[in-house]
Scaffold this motif. Structure first.
Motif, mmCIF file in Angstrom:
data_model
loop_
_atom_site.group_PDB
_atom_site.id
_atom_site.type_symbol
_atom_site.label_atom_id
_atom_site.label_comp_id
_atom_site.label_asym_id
_atom_site.label_seq_id
_atom_site.Cartn_x
_atom_site.Cartn_y
_atom_site.Cartn_z
ATOM 1 N N ASP A 255 0.937 -1.297 -0.016
ATOM 2 C CA ASP A 255 0.016 -0.011 0.061
ATOM 3 C C ASP A 255 0.837 1.293 0.060
ATOM 4 O OD1 ASP A 255 1.033 -0.132 2.539
ATOM 5 O OD2 ASP A 255 -0.745 0.046 3.164
ATOM 6 N N ARG A 256 2.163 1.293 0.020
ATOM 7 C CA ARG A 256 3.313 2.166 -0.056
ATOM 8 C C ARG A 256 4.414 1.711 -0.610
ATOM 9 N NH1 ARG A 256 2.884 3.890 5.853
ATOM 10 N NH2 ARG A 256 0.937 3.132 5.603
ATOM 11 N N THR A 257 5.301 2.693 -0.901
ATOM 12 C CA THR A 257 6.539 2.325 -1.445
ATOM 13 C C THR A 257 7.492 2.461 -0.135
ATOM 14 O OG1 THR A 257 6.082 3.279 -3.487
ATOM 15 C CG2 THR A 257 8.632 3.088 -3.021
ATOM 16 N N GLY A 258 8.294 1.647 0.017
ATOM 17 C CA GLY A 258 9.524 1.669 1.037
ATOM 18 C C GLY A 258 10.098 0.315 1.298
ATOM 19 N N ILE A 259 10.479 0.030 2.467
ATOM 20 C CA ILE A 259 11.161 -1.226 3.023
ATOM 21 C C ILE A 259 10.366 -2.152 3.734
ATOM 22 C CG2 ILE A 259 12.705 -0.032 4.605
ATOM 23 C CD1 ILE A 259 14.892 -1.857 4.112
ATOM 24 N N VAL A 260 10.314 -3.276 3.665
ATOM 25 C CA VAL A 260 9.732 -4.465 4.319
ATOM 26 C C VAL A 260 10.592 -4.614 5.877
ATOM 27 C CG1 VAL A 260 8.962 -6.810 4.575
ATOM 28 C CG2 VAL A 260 8.866 -5.593 2.514
ATOM 29 N N ILE A 261 9.875 -4.046 6.873
ATOM 30 C CA ILE A 261 10.816 -4.076 8.279
ATOM 31 C C ILE A 261 10.039 -5.085 9.028
ATOM 32 C CG2 ILE A 261 11.540 -1.756 8.121
ATOM 33 C CD1 ILE A 261 9.391 -0.937 10.178
ATOM 34 N N GLY A 262 8.795 -5.747 8.663
ATOM 35 C CA GLY A 262 8.254 -6.775 9.582
ATOM 36 C C GLY A 262 7.339 -7.585 8.543
ATOM 37 N N LEU A 263 7.295 -8.888 9.228
ATOM 38 C CA LEU A 263 6.231 -9.909 8.669
ATOM 39 C C LEU A 263 5.531 -10.725 9.561
ATOM 40 C CD1 LEU A 263 8.822 -11.427 6.129
ATOM 41 C CD2 LEU A 263 6.942 -9.914 5.456
ATOM 42 N N THR A 264 4.508 -11.077 9.434
ATOM 43 C CA THR A 264 3.861 -12.246 10.121
ATOM 44 C C THR A 264 4.287 -13.641 9.556
ATOM 45 O OG1 THR A 264 1.872 -13.229 10.783
ATOM 46 C CG2 THR A 264 1.896 -12.611 8.146
ATOM 47 N N ARG A 265 4.375 -14.594 10.752
ATOM 48 C CA ARG A 265 5.027 -15.705 10.582
ATOM 49 C C ARG A 265 3.839 -16.757 10.694
ATOM 50 N NH1 ARG A 265 9.455 -15.024 7.697
ATOM 51 N NH2 ARG A 265 10.932 -14.541 9.020
ATOM 52 N N ALA A 266 2.607 -16.032 10.919
ATOM 53 C CA ALA A 266 1.334 -17.034 10.996
ATOM 54 C C ALA A 266 0.709 -17.350 9.410
ATOM 55 C CB ALA A 266 0.327 -16.280 11.754
ATOM 56 N N PRO A 267 0.727 -18.700 8.869
ATOM 57 C CA PRO A 267 0.025 -18.913 7.598
ATOM 58 C C PRO A 267 -1.298 -18.761 7.678
ATOM 59 C CG PRO A 267 0.721 -20.896 8.794
ATOM 60 C CD PRO A 267 1.165 -19.770 9.668
ATOM 61 N N ILE A 268 -2.157 -18.773 8.849
ATOM 62 C CA ILE A 268 -3.723 -18.820 8.809
ATOM 63 C C ILE A 268 -4.024 -17.308 9.304
ATOM 64 C CG2 ILE A 268 -5.690 -19.674 9.833
ATOM 65 C CD1 ILE A 268 -4.260 -22.145 10.390
ATOM 66 N N VAL A 269 -4.762 -16.562 8.426
ATOM 67 C CA VAL A 269 -4.888 -15.196 8.666
ATOM 68 C C VAL A 269 -6.468 -15.014 8.549
ATOM 69 C CG1 VAL A 269 -2.723 -14.380 7.943
ATOM 70 C CG2 VAL A 269 -4.437 -14.213 6.333
ATOM 71 N N ASN A 270 -6.990 -14.099 9.268
ATOM 72 C CA ASN A 270 -8.348 -13.372 9.201
ATOM 73 C C ASN A 270 -8.464 -11.994 8.601
ATOM 74 O OD1 ASN A 270 -10.022 -15.788 10.748
ATOM 75 N ND2 ASN A 270 -8.557 -15.179 12.207
ATOM 76 N N ALA A 271 -9.528 -11.544 8.234
ATOM 77 C CA ALA A 271 -9.592 -10.188 7.549
ATOM 78 C C ALA A 271 -9.123 -9.391 8.669
ATOM 79 C CB ALA A 271 -11.037 -10.209 7.204
ATOM 80 N N GLY A 272 -8.315 -8.584 8.257
ATOM 81 C CA GLY A 272 -7.913 -7.352 9.175
ATOM 82 C C GLY A 272 -6.481 -7.719 9.816
ATOM 83 N N ASP A 273 -6.063 -9.015 9.606
ATOM 84 C CA ASP A 273 -4.732 -9.256 10.548
ATOM 85 C C ASP A 273 -3.806 -8.464 9.615
ATOM 86 O OD1 ASP A 273 -5.958 -10.879 12.085
ATOM 87 O OD2 ASP A 273 -5.277 -12.599 11.348
ATOM 88 N N ALA A 274 -2.567 -8.212 10.639
ATOM 89 C CA ALA A 274 -1.439 -7.399 9.999
ATOM 90 C C ALA A 274 -0.553 -8.538 9.359
ATOM 91 C CB ALA A 274 -0.442 -6.742 11.121
ATOM 92 N N LEU A 275 -0.090 -8.182 8.065
ATOM 93 C CA LEU A 275 0.369 -9.220 7.382
ATOM 94 C C LEU A 275 1.949 -8.674 6.968
ATOM 95 C CD1 LEU A 275 -2.007 -10.050 4.297
ATOM 96 C CD2 LEU A 275 -1.669 -11.071 6.800
ATOM 97 N N VAL A 276 2.290 -7.583 6.388
ATOM 98 C CA VAL A 276 3.486 -6.874 6.120
ATOM 99 C C VAL A 276 3.737 -5.535 6.527
ATOM 100 C CG1 VAL A 276 5.243 -6.494 4.208
ATOM 101 C CG2 VAL A 276 3.466 -8.355 4.036
ATOM 102 N N HIS A 277 4.753 -5.188 7.251
ATOM 103 C CA HIS A 277 5.135 -3.810 7.795
ATOM 104 C C HIS A 277 6.267 -3.181 6.936
ATOM 105 C CE1 HIS A 277 6.346 -1.375 11.505
ATOM 106 N NE2 HIS A 277 5.551 -0.877 10.840
ATOM 107 N N ILE A 278 5.735 -2.182 6.349
ATOM 108 C CA ILE A 278 6.513 -1.324 5.315
ATOM 109 C C ILE A 278 6.587 0.034 5.848
ATOM 110 C CG2 ILE A 278 6.579 -0.483 2.814
ATOM 111 C CD1 ILE A 278 4.360 -2.558 2.106
#
Length: 318
Positions: free
Chosen positions: A290-313
């Motif tokens: 949703d933005r340009t930048g660098i990936v500084i965080g990720l979820t390690r959970a493979p099962i996600v629900n709507a609204g869960d945080a996935l990738v921190h940019i």
């Protein structure tokens, strides 16, 4: 002239020496005592007083190893100033691998604490009284929350020139401007005049070589910058990226996550980061930056629900 000894708890540490100190926290229900373990490296020569701390959240174990490896590289006889190393602040949570204390309080929301408050509040007060009040600079080591991973990064008040200078000296891959949180160690220490860097890296309950090495080398660079140890003749610190804002890409549906990006990746708004599928492998939805930048965080959970945080940019400054 011999340098004055360093007082902490009920002991004094002589100049040019190192000492392990146990600061009493509480009496356990079993009848034993819980104590805060501290290593003091009190240099022979004058210099700043700095603390390094880990495991304020009991499941964030990387700080323990960073501090262990750091102190193995230091000699009080060649040290200028004083280092107060506290590898485990949340002792009770650390013993059970739990982020929180037994009363379910988050220790990093209880500062500056009180000598007559809850267990968390008493630990916070003890840490402020015996460690922070004696130091000019602090480096607090954290990891990502449960089931997440962080790229090594410094979070600090980059609007403060002195703090920014220390962050640049650390030379983590990313320096992220971060506001102070109510009740945090960083806020309480800042309120009493200390300059604080928060080092974030890796995952809860896991060691990884990159996060540990970056932490050890970065803290040593800060000590070098402060004149507490000699500079490494061959060390060429990399330039850090700077970010003033960041945000999580969140799931727009429920499903099984297959990520196609990694920590440290440079992304552009609209780039495909992965996708969500159902249990038969049918694609439910794509995940895009949703933005340009660098990936500084990720979820390690493979099962996600709507609204869960996935990738921190983190958006990157030019």
């Amino acid at each position: 002239m011999v340098r004055e000894s360093f007082a902490i708890g009920n002991v004094r540490v002589r100049a040019g020496s190192e000492r392990d100190v146990e600061l009493p926290i509480t009496r356990l229900v079993t009848g034993g005592d819980a104590s805060l373990p501290v290593r003091v490296v009190h240099g022979r020569e004058e210099g700043p007083t700095v603390w390094v701390s880990g495991a304020i959240h009991g499941d964030e174990v990387i700080g323990v190893e960073v501090i262990r490896e750091l102190i193995l590289t230091l000699s009080a006889k060649e040290f200028r100033g004083t280092l107060v190393a506290v590898p485990v602040v949340n002792v009770l949570g650390f013993m059970t691998g739990d982020r929180y204390l037994p009363d379910r309080r988050d220790l990093n929301r209880m500062f500056p604490g009180s000598p007559r408050g809850s267990l968390a509040s008493r630990i916070a007060h003890l840490f402020m009284k015996e460690v922070v009040s004696k130091c000019e600079v602090g480096i607090d080591v954290h990891t990502a929350a449960d089931k997440r991973a962080n790229l090594p990064q410094i979070r600090a008040d980059l609007d403060d020139p002195r703090t920014r200078e220390l962050a640049k000296a650390f030379a983590a891959p990313v320096n992220l401007h971060a506001r102070l949180r109510d009740g945090s160690l960083r806020q309480a220490a800042t309120d009493v005049g200390a300059k604080v860097l928060l080092y974030e890296a890796g995952e809860a309950l896991r060691f990884d070589d990159e996060s540990i090495k970056t932490g050890v080398v970065g803290i040593r660079r800060v000590l070098e910058h402060l004149g507490m140890i000699d500079k490494h003749p061959t060390d060429q610190p990399p330039a850090s990226l700077e970010s003033r804002s960041s945000g999580w890409v969140r799931a727009r549906g429920t499903g099984i996550l297959l990520l196609e990006t990694q920590l440290g990746a440079m992304v552009t708004a609209g780039d495909r980061l992965g996708g969500l599928s159902d249990t038969f492998g049918r694609r439910v939805r794509l995940v895009r930056a949703d933005r340009t930048g660098i990936v500084i965080g990720l979820t390690r959970a493979p099962i996600v629900n709507a609204g869960d945080a996935l990738v921190h940019i983190a958006s990157v400054e030019e």
